[in-house]
Scaffold this active site. Structure first.
Site, PDB file in Angstrom:
ATOM      1  N   GLY A 290       1.054  -1.153  -0.004  1.00 33.88           N
ATOM      2  CA  GLY A 290      -0.008  -0.220   0.047  1.00 33.88           C
ATOM      3  C   GLY A 290       0.834   1.308  -0.140  1.00 33.88           C
ATOM      4  CD  GLN A 291      -0.366   7.407   0.533  1.00 31.33           C
ATOM      5  OE1 GLN A 291      -0.729   8.108  -0.421  1.00 31.33           O
ATOM      6  NE2 GLN A 291      -0.991   7.487   1.766  1.00 31.33           N
ATOM      7  CG  ASP A 292       0.607   5.032   4.801  1.00 33.14           C
ATOM      8  OD1 ASP A 292       0.400   5.894   3.795  1.00 33.14           O
ATOM      9  OD2 ASP A 292      -0.115   5.190   5.730  1.00 33.14           O
TER      10      ASP A 292
ATOM     11  CB  ALA B 132      -2.677  -5.029   6.155  1.00 34.56           C
TER      12      ALA B 132
ATOM     13  CD  GLN C  16     -12.644  -1.007   2.964  1.00 34.42           C
ATOM     14  OE1 GLN C  16     -11.864  -0.444   2.172  1.00 34.42           O
ATOM     15  NE2 GLN C  16     -13.344  -0.609   3.506  1.00 34.42           N
ATOM     16  CB  SER C  17      -7.246   1.820   3.791  1.00 30.91           C
ATOM     17  OG  SER C  17      -7.144   1.663   2.408  1.00 30.91           O
TER      18      SER C  17
ATOM     19  CB  SER D  29      -7.681   6.607  11.161  1.00 34.87           C
ATOM     20  OG  SER D  29      -8.527   7.269  10.202  1.00 34.87           O
TER      21      SER D  29
ATOM     22  CD  GLU E  54     -12.614   9.319   8.028  1.00 36.53           C
ATOM     23  OE1 GLU E  54     -13.606   9.284   8.198  1.00 36.53           O
ATOM     24  OE2 GLU E  54     -12.140  10.580   7.387  1.00 36.53           O
TER      25      GLU E  54
ATOM     26  CE1 TYR F 114     -10.227   2.707   7.471  1.00 35.23           C
ATOM     27  CE2 TYR F 114     -10.777   4.896   8.374  1.00 35.23           C
ATOM     28  CZ  TYR F 114      -9.877   3.895   7.996  1.00 35.23           C
ATOM     29  OH  TYR F 114      -8.447   4.180   7.978  1.00 35.23           O
TER      30      TYR F 114
ATOM     31  NE  ARG G 109      -4.790   8.810   0.125  1.00 30.62           N
ATOM     32  CZ  ARG G 109      -5.175   8.239   1.213  1.00 30.62           C
ATOM     33  NH1 ARG G 109      -5.179   6.681   1.449  1.00 30.62           N
ATOM     34  NH2 ARG G 109      -5.762   8.666   2.231  1.00 30.62           N
TER      35      ARG G 109
HETATM   36  P1  GDP Z   1     -11.086  10.083   3.939  1.00 33.92           P
HETATM   37  O1  GDP Z   1     -11.115  11.203   4.668  1.00 33.92           O
HETATM   38  O2  GDP Z   1     -10.381   9.101   4.557  1.00 33.92           O
HETATM   39  O3  GDP Z   1     -12.651   9.607   3.752  1.00 33.92           O
HETATM   40  O4  GDP Z   1     -10.730  10.249   2.371  1.00 33.92           O
HETATM   41  P2  GDP Z   1     -11.319  10.563   1.157  1.00 33.92           P
HETATM   42  O5  GDP Z   1     -10.200  11.021   0.027  1.00 33.92           O
HETATM   43  O6  GDP Z   1     -12.081   9.363   0.593  1.00 33.92           O
HETATM   44  O7  GDP Z   1     -12.435  11.707   1.313  1.00 33.92           O
HETATM   45  C1  GDP Z   1     -12.109  12.972   1.764  1.00 33.92           C
HETATM   46  C2  GDP Z   1     -13.343  13.840   1.702  1.00 33.92           C
HETATM   47  O8  GDP Z   1     -13.665  14.269   0.444  1.00 33.92           O
HETATM   48  C3  GDP Z   1     -14.633  13.164   2.346  1.00 33.92           C
HETATM   49  O9  GDP Z   1     -15.207  14.250   3.093  1.00 33.92           O
HETATM   50  C4  GDP Z   1     -15.371  12.777   1.035  1.00 33.92           C
HETATM   51  O10 GDP Z   1     -16.826  13.001   1.208  1.00 33.92           O
HETATM   52  C5  GDP Z   1     -14.898  14.134   0.210  1.00 33.92           C
HETATM   53  N1  GDP Z   1     -15.288  13.878  -1.287  1.00 33.92           N
HETATM   54  C6  GDP Z   1     -15.955  14.543  -2.134  1.00 33.92           C
HETATM   55  N2  GDP Z   1     -16.112  13.821  -3.289  1.00 33.92           N
HETATM   56  C7  GDP Z   1     -15.487  12.863  -3.313  1.00 33.92           C
HETATM   57  C8  GDP Z   1     -15.118  11.817  -4.351  1.00 33.92           C
HETATM   58  O11 GDP Z   1     -15.517  11.679  -5.771  1.00 33.92           O
HETATM   59  N3  GDP Z   1     -14.342  10.784  -3.806  1.00 33.92           N
HETATM   60  C9  GDP Z   1     -13.863  10.688  -2.479  1.00 33.92           C
HETATM   61  N4  GDP Z   1     -13.272   9.676  -2.347  1.00 33.92           N
HETATM   62  N5  GDP Z   1     -14.372  11.518  -1.572  1.00 33.92           N
HETATM   63  C10 GDP Z   1     -14.960  12.569  -1.977  1.00 33.92           C
END
Ligand code: GDP
Length: 322
Positions: free
Chosen positions: A11-13, A81, A83-84, A125, A127, A149, A184
């Protein structure tokens, strides 16, 4: 020579950390699941695919993990590792709980069974903060996960802390805020944007569809963040640390930076697609990396604009080659 054992090495990291550890003189061993063909493109991109040793095994299969640790005899385990992708966790919540949650317990149990002196890094995370309880999140901020997640990561966070307190294991949580790079995956918003910019420049794509562009994230460079993982395992005592830049930007700001770099106006290409909104959103994340600065001597080096420019550059080259 020290030995590091990495889950999620492809993966990336995993790729950035493997490179960092190889440069420090470590023997680096990666656990590789054989469910499907293993894609080593990230390790190849960094020129280290042949320097890493690989062990067959899976974080969902405790016996394989224990066997891999017995034969590797690592000093340090970095558990990356999972499901990220947050978005998929609503589609596959049970698999996410098994991999992102139970996977951590498997790693802790494998260490406890083979050699409890092995140091362990858990990829926690930002999150976890989800529906934020404080404007800027530190190690003291209460958690409020907002996706399957994040709920799974919460289990892993507490298990890591509990094994430290129950069995005196050296296990640490790195609470990493979003960290991005040219490596990424395309499902994440930063890479989705930089890849789209490169394809639009090459006339291979006409528009970019995104969901909630008002969401705010504290985005750093993965290459900077892996150093903090290593530093956490070099301290006298195990502890948990927030790793972040301390700055937050909207998805829209990030888009503007990417399109501006190639002289395009993002508003001419962006389409808002309600299907891309999430069932529950994390509206804003902003980390406070003060403890990591004070105790680990760690600070982020790469600014958001530099990071996005680096990603657009890499995608322009890839799209041109394809
Ligand atoms: P996360 O913070 O781990 O969920 O990283 P992401 O890169 O998947 O999403 C970051 C933010 O971008 C979240 O708040 C998403 O709702 C927003 N976002 C807006 N449009 C998109 C899109 O098309 N794809 C993803 N992955 N995120 C999106």
């Amino acid at each position: 020579m020290k030995t590091a054992f990495l889950t999620g090495v492809t993966g990336q990291d995993g790729a950035y950390l493997a490179k960092f550890l190889l440069e420090k003189g470590y023997r680096v061993v990666g656990l590789v699941p054989r469910r499907s063909t293993v894609d080593r493109w990230r390790l190849e991109y960094l020129g280290i695919a042949d320097e890493v040793e690989y062990k067959d095994g899976d974080i969902l299969d405790l016996a394989s993990l224990t066997r891999a640790l017995k034969t590797t005899k690592p000093d340090e385990v970095y558990h990356l590792a999972a499901q990220s992708f947050v978005g998929s966790s609503w589609e596959q919540p049970i698999l996410t709980a098994q991999s992102t949650g139970m996977g951590v317990l498997h790693v802790l149990e494998a260490i406890r069974e083979t050699n409890p002196a092995i140091k362990m890094y858990q990829a926690s995370s930002s999150e976890l903060y989800g529906l934020i309880q404080e404007p800027q999140q530190s190690e003291q901020t209460p958690f409020y996960p907002r996706s399957p997640y994040a709920v799974s990561k919460l289990f892993g966070y507490w298990m890591t802390k509990n094994y430290r307190e129950s069995f005196q294991m050296y296990s640490c949580n790195g609470i990493l805020f979003n960290h991005e790079s040219p490596l990424r995956g395309l499902e994440f918003v930063t890479r989705k944007v930089t890849h789209a910019v490169a394809r639009i420049v090459a006339n291979k794509q006409k528009e970019l569809r995104l969901g909630n562009i008002q969401a705010k994230r504290d985005w750093g460079f993965a290459g900077d963040f892996v150093e903090a993982m290593w530093l956490m395992l070099q301290q006298e005592k195990p502890d948990d640390y927030v790793i972040a830049t301390g700055k937050t930007s909207t998805v829209e700001d990030m888009c503007k930076i990417a399109f501006d770099y190639v002289g395009l106006n993002y508003q001419d290409y962006l389409v808002i697609d309600p299907d891309l909104y999430r069932p529950a959103e994390v509206d804003v994340l902003l980390g406070n990396p003060e403890k990591a600065k004070r105790k680990l001597g760690w600070a982020p080096k790469t600014k958001l604009a530099e990071l996005i420019h680096m990603m657009v550059e890499a995608d322009l080259q890839r799209v041109a080659k394809a």
